[in-house]
Structures are given as structure tokens and as C-alpha cells.
Motif scaffolding. Structure first.
Motif, PDB file in Angstrom:
ATOM      1  N   UNK A 283      10.050  17.306 -60.407  1.00 61.91           N
ATOM      2  CA  UNK A 283      10.516  15.882 -60.451  1.00 61.91           C
ATOM      3  C   UNK A 283      11.573  15.826 -61.479  1.00 61.91           C
ATOM      4  N   UNK A 284      12.118  16.817 -61.638  1.00 58.87           N
ATOM      5  CA  UNK A 284      13.108  16.846 -62.388  1.00 58.87           C
ATOM      6  C   UNK A 284      14.567  18.090 -62.105  1.00 58.87           C
ATOM      7  N   UNK A 285      15.839  17.370 -61.620  1.00 58.39           N
ATOM      8  CA  UNK A 285      16.286  18.127 -62.034  1.00 58.39           C
ATOM      9  C   UNK A 285      16.917  18.893 -62.330  1.00 58.39           C
ATOM     10  N   UNK A 286      16.873  19.096 -63.210  1.00 60.02           N
ATOM     11  CA  UNK A 286      17.253  19.707 -64.560  1.00 60.02           C
ATOM     12  C   UNK A 286      16.587  20.309 -64.960  1.00 60.02           C
ATOM     13  N   UNK A 287      15.446  20.585 -64.553  1.00 66.08           N
ATOM     14  CA  UNK A 287      14.003  21.990 -64.140  1.00 66.08           C
ATOM     15  C   UNK A 287      14.703  22.841 -63.289  1.00 66.08           C
ATOM     16  N   UNK A 288      15.064  21.998 -62.005  1.00 72.50           N
ATOM     17  CA  UNK A 288      15.398  22.997 -61.055  1.00 72.50           C
ATOM     18  C   UNK A 288      16.094  23.344 -60.950  1.00 72.50           C
ATOM     19  N   UNK A 289      17.210  23.304 -61.553  1.00 72.12           N
ATOM     20  CA  UNK A 289      18.691  24.013 -61.523  1.00 72.12           C
ATOM     21  C   UNK A 289      18.857  25.034 -61.537  1.00 72.12           C
ATOM     22  N   UNK A 290      17.677  25.964 -62.258  1.00 66.63           N
ATOM     23  CA  UNK A 290      18.001  27.754 -62.321  1.00 66.63           C
ATOM     24  C   UNK A 290      17.229  28.522 -60.627  1.00 66.63           C
ATOM     25  N   UNK A 291      16.746  27.438 -59.943  1.00 71.47           N
ATOM     26  CA  UNK A 291      16.633  26.977 -58.545  1.00 71.47           C
ATOM     27  C   UNK A 291      17.254  27.357 -57.459  1.00 71.47           C
ATOM     28  N   UNK A 292      17.856  26.176 -58.026  1.00 73.26           N
ATOM     29  CA  UNK A 292      19.151  25.371 -56.948  1.00 73.26           C
ATOM     30  C   UNK A 292      19.979  26.094 -57.244  1.00 73.26           C
ATOM     31  N   UNK A 293      20.346  26.622 -58.062  1.00 75.23           N
ATOM     32  CA  UNK A 293      21.952  27.898 -58.886  1.00 75.23           C
ATOM     33  C   UNK A 293      21.295  29.301 -57.654  1.00 75.23           C
TER      34      UNK A 293
ATOM     35  N   UNK B   6       5.180   9.788 -56.282  1.00 75.78           N
ATOM     36  CA  UNK B   6       5.571   9.983 -55.117  1.00 75.78           C
ATOM     37  C   UNK B   6       7.076   9.919 -55.384  1.00 75.78           C
ATOM     38  N   UNK B   7       7.337   8.484 -55.326  1.00 75.19           N
ATOM     39  CA  UNK B   7       8.803   8.374 -54.899  1.00 75.19           C
ATOM     40  C   UNK B   7       8.926   9.165 -56.380  1.00 75.19           C
ATOM     41  N   UNK B   8       9.013   9.513 -57.193  1.00 70.39           N
ATOM     42  CA  UNK B   8       9.995  10.517 -57.713  1.00 70.39           C
ATOM     43  C   UNK B   8      10.368  11.707 -57.056  1.00 70.39           C
ATOM     44  N   UNK B   9       8.763  12.412 -56.245  1.00 69.48           N
ATOM     45  CA  UNK B   9       9.080  13.280 -55.900  1.00 69.48           C
ATOM     46  C   UNK B   9      10.323  13.326 -55.304  1.00 69.48           C
ATOM     47  N   UNK B  10      10.575  12.667 -54.086  1.00 63.60           N
ATOM     48  CA  UNK B  10      11.192  12.441 -53.016  1.00 63.60           C
ATOM     49  C   UNK B  10      12.723  12.302 -53.581  1.00 63.60           C
ATOM     50  N   UNK B  11      13.060  11.392 -54.221  1.00 63.05           N
ATOM     51  CA  UNK B  11      14.185  10.772 -55.114  1.00 63.05           C
ATOM     52  C   UNK B  11      15.057  12.564 -55.767  1.00 63.05           C
ATOM     53  N   UNK B  12      13.753  13.489 -56.205  1.00 61.79           N
ATOM     54  CA  UNK B  12      14.351  14.734 -56.653  1.00 61.79           C
ATOM     55  C   UNK B  12      15.080  15.555 -55.942  1.00 61.79           C
ATOM     56  N   UNK B  13      14.588  15.376 -54.965  1.00 63.65           N
ATOM     57  CA  UNK B  13      14.530  16.844 -53.887  1.00 63.65           C
ATOM     58  C   UNK B  13      15.848  15.671 -53.262  1.00 63.65           C
ATOM     59  N   UNK B  14      15.773  14.804 -53.013  1.00 64.58           N
ATOM     60  CA  UNK B  14      16.837  13.986 -52.902  1.00 64.58           C
ATOM     61  C   UNK B  14      18.683  14.762 -53.161  1.00 64.58           C
ATOM     62  N   UNK B  15      18.182  14.179 -54.635  1.00 63.26           N
ATOM     63  CA  UNK B  15      19.256  14.759 -55.526  1.00 63.26           C
ATOM     64  C   UNK B  15      19.480  15.927 -55.854  1.00 63.26           C
ATOM     65  N   UNK B  16      18.682  17.483 -55.624  1.00 64.90           N
ATOM     66  CA  UNK B  16      18.420  18.586 -55.641  1.00 64.90           C
ATOM     67  C   UNK B  16      19.523  19.040 -54.544  1.00 64.90           C
ATOM     68  N   UNK B  17      19.615  18.721 -53.423  1.00 60.84           N
ATOM     69  CA  UNK B  17      19.817  18.569 -51.897  1.00 60.84           C
ATOM     70  C   UNK B  17      21.143  18.132 -51.812  1.00 60.84           C
ATOM     71  N   UNK B  18      21.422  16.860 -52.375  1.00 64.84           N
ATOM     72  CA  UNK B  18      22.575  16.592 -52.499  1.00 64.84           C
ATOM     73  C   UNK B  18      23.136  17.222 -53.422  1.00 64.84           C
ATOM     74  N   UNK B  19      23.282  17.788 -54.733  1.00 58.43           N
ATOM     75  CA  UNK B  19      24.238  18.591 -55.397  1.00 58.43           C
ATOM     76  C   UNK B  19      24.270  19.623 -54.817  1.00 58.43           C
ATOM     77  N   UNK B  20      23.640  20.463 -53.754  1.00 55.28           N
ATOM     78  CA  UNK B  20      24.271  21.513 -52.720  1.00 55.28           C
ATOM     79  C   UNK B  20      25.298  21.103 -52.113  1.00 55.28           C
ATOM     80  N   UNK B  21      24.592  20.149 -51.505  1.00 53.08           N
ATOM     81  CA  UNK B  21      25.815  19.465 -50.375  1.00 53.08           C
ATOM     82  C   UNK B  21      27.509  19.153 -51.639  1.00 53.08           C
ATOM     83  N   UNK B  22      27.166  18.821 -52.324  1.00 53.42           N
ATOM     84  CA  UNK B  22      28.429  18.284 -52.642  1.00 53.42           C
ATOM     85  C   UNK B  22      29.223  19.681 -53.622  1.00 53.42           C
TER      86      UNK B  22
END
Length: 405
Positions: free
Chosen positions: A265-275, A376-392
Motif C-alpha cells: 500500500x505504498x508507491x515508494x515502498x514498491x519502487x524497487x520492484x517496479x524498477x 482495501x481501497x488503499x491497496x487498489x489505489x496503490x496498484x493503479x498508481x504504480x501501474x500508471x507509473x510503469x505506463x508513463x
């Protein structure tokens, strides 16, 4: 069997095992899963801070203020604004289609009153004020993403403007060496991540059976979640298709990061995996990923924009505010601007919306009704956020492919 297929099988297996363990409700198992999940969360936070710092710093130090940097930055801002405005607009449309009803005062009066009141005591501008560091250690000790970006941008740009010399070469060697070290550690964490997914899934199943989802307030939740899901599966897919990128393939490549975002539930914490996913699975050049993704953890918040817009309209509706076209358009803009400045941390959107509503004198007790389901809302939001980051990042990489060399 390909390496990627094996990874998918491991991740799906981890989800199934975690779901089974969480549904057993065995005290010892729950305690072990909580411990493992906490360890992985701390590891993510530990690697996220240096990953953000060295990625931005090294990229800017090498590119500096030249035309390449400007092109990447402009394209990132363009896609960020377009996707975020789309998310907020879709949420507004759904709000008026589904029409969440006004709650009775008794429904929210006194609900989590002490907690909500203490949350709303902080100023909306306090996050931006604290982002300006007063010492070199503060950004890294506090984990303030915006503050880290400010320091990294400043140092990276300063290094790029230094005259070529042995000193500059020595500084760059240290930065690049440290970057390689950080990403080696991230690689190790990625390897053992299925263990963490087992623990995270078990935690989630246990919480859901404990009543988090059962306390839903119906139509409001439907607006927020459906808006995020439409953004995730339809809107972002359209953006990718327009730029000539296969959305199905992109989604498959980003599955590890999406699942990690759901649980942390954190874009910053997920960053290593996103990268890791963007570079090694999607195939984006490091010149783009290590500049765009750290920046997007703060400015590209599609899910957050939708939440801020819907929740603000819902609270204002309960406060007796007439929601005409001008009001809605105004709050679409406010939600986009607020999302761009939001912290990529758990409950960041909730705190920000609470501050906005408290500043307007709205009935913030409504936020207390939302609080039990926000996990639960925060989980979905964060997934959308990092997926959008990857799309950008993928779209910018595709647009500016000539800059890779």
C-alpha cells in the motif's frame, strides 16, 4: 518453461498458500505471517530511499540540464497530467451515475472521533513545508519522498554542472558504485519475494474475514473501486495502445510490482520492484526508468486523484454543498493538483483528503465511516498508481527511443 512463466507460477502458488494460511485462523501461523510481512515491509522501505536518491542523482548527474533531460521531464509531466485528469474525470462521472446517498448524522457522529480529529489537526501545507529539508540527513531518516527528490535533484544537477575533473569522476564513481550495490540488494529481495507474498496474502485474508470489507458503505465504495478498475484496465490500456504498446503484455510484465503494491500500500515502498519489472521485464532503458519512476512515486497518483475527488464530493454532499458542474470541475482540478503533491505512503490520500475537508469545515466524521474499509481501497489505489507509473515510463521510452544511446 521460460523464466517469466516460472515466476508467475511461483507468485500464484504463493498467493494460494497465503490465502489458505490466512483462512485457517491459527494463532501461531498468523503471528509468523505478521512477522514475515513486517520484515519485508521494512526491507522495501530500506531499499526504496537509497533507490530513489541514487537513481535520480545519477541520471541527472549524467544528463544534467541538457535537452535530453528536458524532453524526458516534459513527456513525463504530460502523461502524468493526462492519466491523472482521466482518472479524476471518470470518478466524477461514476459518482453521478451511482449516486452515493447522504448518510444520517447518527451514522457518522462520534465514529472514530478522536482518531479523525487528531488526523485532521495537521495543515494541508504541512507536508510541503516538511519536504524542505533543514539538514542533509532529514530526508533519508524521515523517508519523505518529496524531500529526497528535492535533495537528489539539487545534488544531481550540481554534479552535472561541475567541470570535468578527477574530483567529478571520483564523485560519479561513488554514486554509480553505490547504485550498483543498492540494486544488487534489491535483486536479492526480489528473488525471495514469494515468501513475503505468502505472508502478505495471509494477513489480508485474515483482515477481510475480520470484517474490514463487511463494513463497506456500498455505493461510495463502488464508485471509488470501479473508477480505479476502469482506469487500470481500460483507460491506461487505451493510452498504451495509442502509443503502440501491447497492454496485455505490459500487464503481465508488471504483475510482480502490482501484487507488491497491493500488499505494501505504498508507491515508494514498491519502487524497487517496479524498477526491476520495468527494466528487466518491460525492457525500458535505465536512463528513463531511473529518472521517471522515482519522480512518479510522488507526482503520478491516478488512484489517489480518484479517491480525493469521490471522497471530497461525498463528504461535501453530506455537508449540504450543492454539487453543480462548476463545483465538480473545480474539485477535479483540486484532486489532480493534490494527487501530484501527495506522499506515496500508506494512507497518504486519506490524510490529504481529511485535511482538505477539515479546512472547508465539512463533517469529517464521514471520514470515520470510510476508515474501516480504507485498507482495501488503499491497496487498489496503490496498484493503479504504480501501474500508471510503469505506463508513463513505457510510453516515454517508446516516444524517445532515440535517446537510449
Amino acid at each position: 518453461m521460460t523464466k517469466q512463466l516460472k515466476q508467475v507460477i511461483f507468485w500464484v502458488g504463493a498467493l494460494v498458500i497465503g490465502a489458505v494460511l490466512g483462512s485457517l485462523h491459527v494463532g501461531v501461523i498468523d503471528s509468523v505471517c505478521d512477522f514475515v510481512a513486517t520484515v519485508f515491509t521494512r526491507l522495501f522501505k530500506f531499499t526504496a530511499v537509497p533507490a530513489i536518491a541514487v537513481s535520480v542523482l545519477s541520471t541527472l548527474a549524467m544528463l544534467g540540464g541538457n535537452k535530453e533531460t528536458g524532453k524526458i521531464f516534459k513527456r513525463t509531466i504530460m502523461y502524468t497530467l493526462l492519466t491523472t485528469i482521466a482518472a479524476s474525470t471518470i470518478a466524477a462521472i461514476l459518482f453521478f451515475i451511482i449516486k452515493p446517498e447522504v448518510l444520517s448524522v447518527a451514522a457518522y457522529e462520534g465514529v472514530a472521533a478522536d482518531k479523525i480529529e487528531s488526523m485532521s489537526s495537521s495543515s494541508f501545507l504541512s507536508y510541503f513545508i516538511t519536504a524542505i529539508p533543514d539538514n542533509i540527513l532529514y530526508p533519508f531518516v524521515s523517508g519523505n519522498v518529496l524531500s529526497i527528490l528535492i535533495v537528489s535533484f539539487a545534488f544531481g544537477f550540481a554534479i552535472s554542472k561541475m567541470e570535468e575533473s578527477e574530483k567529478k569522476t571520483a564523485i560519479m564513481n561513488i554514486v554509480l558504485g553505490f547504485q550498483e550495490l543498492v540494486f544488487k540488494i534489491i535483486g536479492w529481495i526480489i528473488t525471495i519475494l514469494p515468501i513475503g507474498i505468502i505472508a502478505f496474502t495471509a494477513q489480508l485474508v485474515k483482515e477481510m474475514s475480520g470484517g474490514i470489507v463487511a463494513d463497506s458503505i456500498g455505493r461510495y465504495t463502488a464508485v471509488v473501486l470501479s473508477g480505479n478498475l476502469i482506469q487500470f484496465f481500460i483507460v491506461l490500456s487505451i493510452f498504451l495502445l495509442i502509443r503502440g504498446i501491447n497492454p496485455v503484455k505490459h500487464f503481465k510484465n508488471m504483475i510482480p510490482a502490482i501484487l507488491t503494491a497491493l500488499f505494501t500500500k505504498s508507491s515508494a515502498a514498491t519502487l524497487p520492484v517496479t524498477m526491476d519489472c520495468v527494466e528487466n521485464r518491460v525492457g525500458c532503458h535505465k536512463k528513463f526508468s531511473r529518472f521517471i519512476l522515482p519522480m512518479c512515486t510522488t507526482i503520478n497518483m491516478n488512484g489517489c486523484a480518484a479517491f480525493i475527488l469521490v471522497t471530497s464530493l461525498f463528504v461535501m454532499k453530506n455537508g449540504g454543498v450543492e454539487l453543480n458542474l462548476i463545483t465538480v470541475v473545480t474539485w477535479i482540478l483540486i484532486s489532480v493538483i493534490s494527487a501530484v503533491g501527495n506522499a506515496g505512503v500508506p494512507m497518504g490520500c486519506f490524510f490529504l483528503t481529511l485535511s482538505l475537508m477539515a479546512g472547508k469545515g465539512m463533517p469529517i466524521g464521514v471520514m470515520g465511516v470510510i476508515l474501516p474499509i480504507y485498507a482495501v481501497i488503499d491497496m487498489i489505489e496503490t496498484a493503479v498508481n504504480i501501474y500508471s507509473d510503469s505506463c508513463v515510463c513505457a510510453m516515454t521510452n517508446k516516444d524517445l527511443k532515440e535517446l537510449e544511446n
